[in-house]
Motif scaffolding. Sequence first.
Motif, short mmCIF file in Angstrom:
data_model
loop_
_atom_site.label_atom_id
_atom_site.label_comp_id
_atom_site.label_asym_id
_atom_site.label_seq_id
_atom_site.Cartn_x
_atom_site.Cartn_y
_atom_site.Cartn_z
N UNK A 1 0.94 -0.99 0.01
CA UNK A 1 -0.15 0.50 -0.24
C UNK A 1 0.60 1.59 0.25
N UNK A 2 1.79 1.15 0.51
CA UNK A 2 3.14 1.80 0.40
C UNK A 2 3.04 3.26 -1.27
N UNK A 3 3.18 2.43 -1.92
CA UNK A 3 2.93 1.69 -3.12
C UNK A 3 2.52 2.88 -3.32
N UNK A 4 1.26 3.82 -2.96
CA UNK A 4 -0.14 4.23 -3.59
C UNK A 4 -0.58 4.91 -2.65
N UNK A 5 0.27 5.37 -1.73
CA UNK A 5 -0.42 6.07 -1.02
C UNK A 5 -0.30 7.35 -0.59
N UNK A 6 0.58 7.59 -1.04
CA UNK A 6 0.94 9.38 -1.75
C UNK A 6 -0.38 10.22 -2.46
N UNK A 7 -0.05 8.75 -3.61
CA UNK A 7 -1.25 9.37 -4.46
C UNK A 7 -2.67 9.36 -4.48
N UNK A 8 -3.01 8.74 -3.33
CA UNK A 8 -4.62 8.38 -3.25
C UNK A 8 -4.74 9.42 -1.82
N UNK A 9 -4.15 9.54 -1.06
CA UNK A 9 -4.07 10.88 0.09
C UNK A 9 -4.30 11.94 -0.87
N UNK A 10 -3.71 12.73 -1.78
CA UNK A 10 -3.44 13.39 -2.81
C UNK A 10 -4.75 13.88 -2.97
N UNK A 11 -6.00 13.19 -3.13
CA UNK A 11 -7.30 13.44 -4.17
C UNK A 11 -8.18 13.77 -3.49
N UNK A 12 -7.66 13.11 -1.93
CA UNK A 12 -8.51 13.34 -1.00
C UNK A 12 -9.12 14.99 -0.64
N UNK A 13 -7.97 15.43 -0.45
CA UNK A 13 -8.30 16.89 0.57
C UNK A 13 -7.92 17.32 -1.16
N UNK A 14 -8.24 19.08 -1.09
CA UNK A 14 -7.42 20.04 -1.69
C UNK A 14 -6.36 19.64 -2.11
N UNK A 15 -5.35 20.46 -3.17
CA UNK A 15 -4.68 21.08 -3.00
C UNK A 15 -4.12 22.44 -1.56
N UNK A 16 -4.85 23.08 -1.38
CA UNK A 16 -4.65 24.67 -0.73
C UNK A 16 -4.93 23.37 0.83
N UNK A 17 -5.47 22.67 1.54
CA UNK A 17 -5.63 22.26 2.74
C UNK A 17 -4.21 21.80 2.74
N UNK A 18 -3.64 20.93 1.77
CA UNK A 18 -3.69 20.01 2.25
C UNK A 18 -1.70 20.61 2.21
N UNK A 19 -1.30 22.15 1.73
CA UNK A 19 -0.22 22.69 1.77
C UNK A 19 -0.28 22.84 3.02
N UNK A 20 -1.53 23.37 3.75
CA UNK A 20 -2.41 24.21 5.02
C UNK A 20 -1.62 23.57 6.28
N UNK A 21 -1.87 22.12 5.45
CA UNK A 21 -1.95 21.28 7.47
C UNK A 21 -0.96 19.76 6.74
N UNK A 22 0.35 19.51 6.74
CA UNK A 22 0.78 18.75 6.24
C UNK A 22 0.68 17.53 7.05
N UNK A 23 0.45 17.20 8.10
CA UNK A 23 0.40 16.71 9.39
C UNK A 23 -1.69 16.36 9.26
N UNK A 24 -2.59 16.47 8.37
CA UNK A 24 -4.02 15.76 7.69
C UNK A 24 -3.48 15.18 6.81
N UNK A 25 -2.45 15.41 5.64
CA UNK A 25 -2.10 14.80 5.07
C UNK A 25 -0.73 13.78 4.79
N UNK A 26 -0.11 14.05 6.43
CA UNK A 26 -0.28 12.82 6.88
C UNK A 26 -0.48 11.27 7.53
N UNK A 27 -2.05 11.84 7.71
CA UNK A 27 -2.12 10.90 8.79
C UNK A 27 -3.29 9.83 7.46
N UNK A 28 -3.62 11.39 7.08
CA UNK A 28 -5.03 9.99 5.66
C UNK A 28 -4.15 8.94 5.08
#
Length: 269
Positions: free
Chosen positions: A142-169
């Motif tokens: 699953x590590x092979x797809x985790x970053x790409x999958x999580x990147x689709x879950x939230x908007x780029x603006x929120x991802x930039x503003x909340x890296x901790x949320x990105x890590x959790x996703x």
Amino acid sequence: MRLASLSYEMNEAAGSRGAGAATVLLLGSLGSNRSMWTEQIRALGDSYRVLAVDLRGHGGSEILEGDSSVVELAADIVSLLDSLEIERVHMVGLSLGGAVALEMGIRHEEKLDSLTVICTSASFGEPGPWRELAALVRAEGMQAVAQAVAARWISPALADADPELVRRLEEIVVSTPVEGYASACEALAEYDVRTELGRIRVPVLAIAGAEDPATPPAELEEIIAGIGHGRLEVLDPAAHVPTFEQPERISELIRGHVADNAESAGAGR
């Protein structure tokens, strides 16, 4: 047909209706677990019995080796409801969960009082890429797809503003069992209910994310047009899993749709 034992969390209504409250069933996306519904469980739990369910092979639910289908995923839900002696629910499904919700509306209408489908589609494209994705996670994890999958879950603006949320996703995605994810990908490869949407007769609310790269608003528009009734709400900002980005608005929309249809359908489900 193979059935899986599903993990779930059920919260009885805290309000005055208590055990007589209608049941809201929450079913999540590919690569997630029922923790994606934390805010909705809290927000809806004062008025309704809330049943949050992990799809087969996700969260704590049973993993079945080999191919599966959305028809089987819906049958899992029917089996769970029967085991819990719950006659009918207001079903809420997001992404893959939305596909299962549409399947329920088509083939198991007797189990539903209403449908809310979020960031989903009546067909998820050509089967080839889904089979390739299944092969990828089986080979590399699953590590092979985790970053790409999580990147689709939230908007780029929120991802930039909340890296901790990105890590959790990303952790949620990585925690998904490989075979559960791969099997679900194969289910989506064969899924196409576009010609059957007109069979859905229960009240429908569709919710889209304005920035959703996976199932953009046009996909939800197609669902409403195919069903022939219902309404569409587009959330902005929001991407593919707006329960993380617009939790209060998602809860408000679900609550309104359930309330509009709970009295006529009857409670005590």
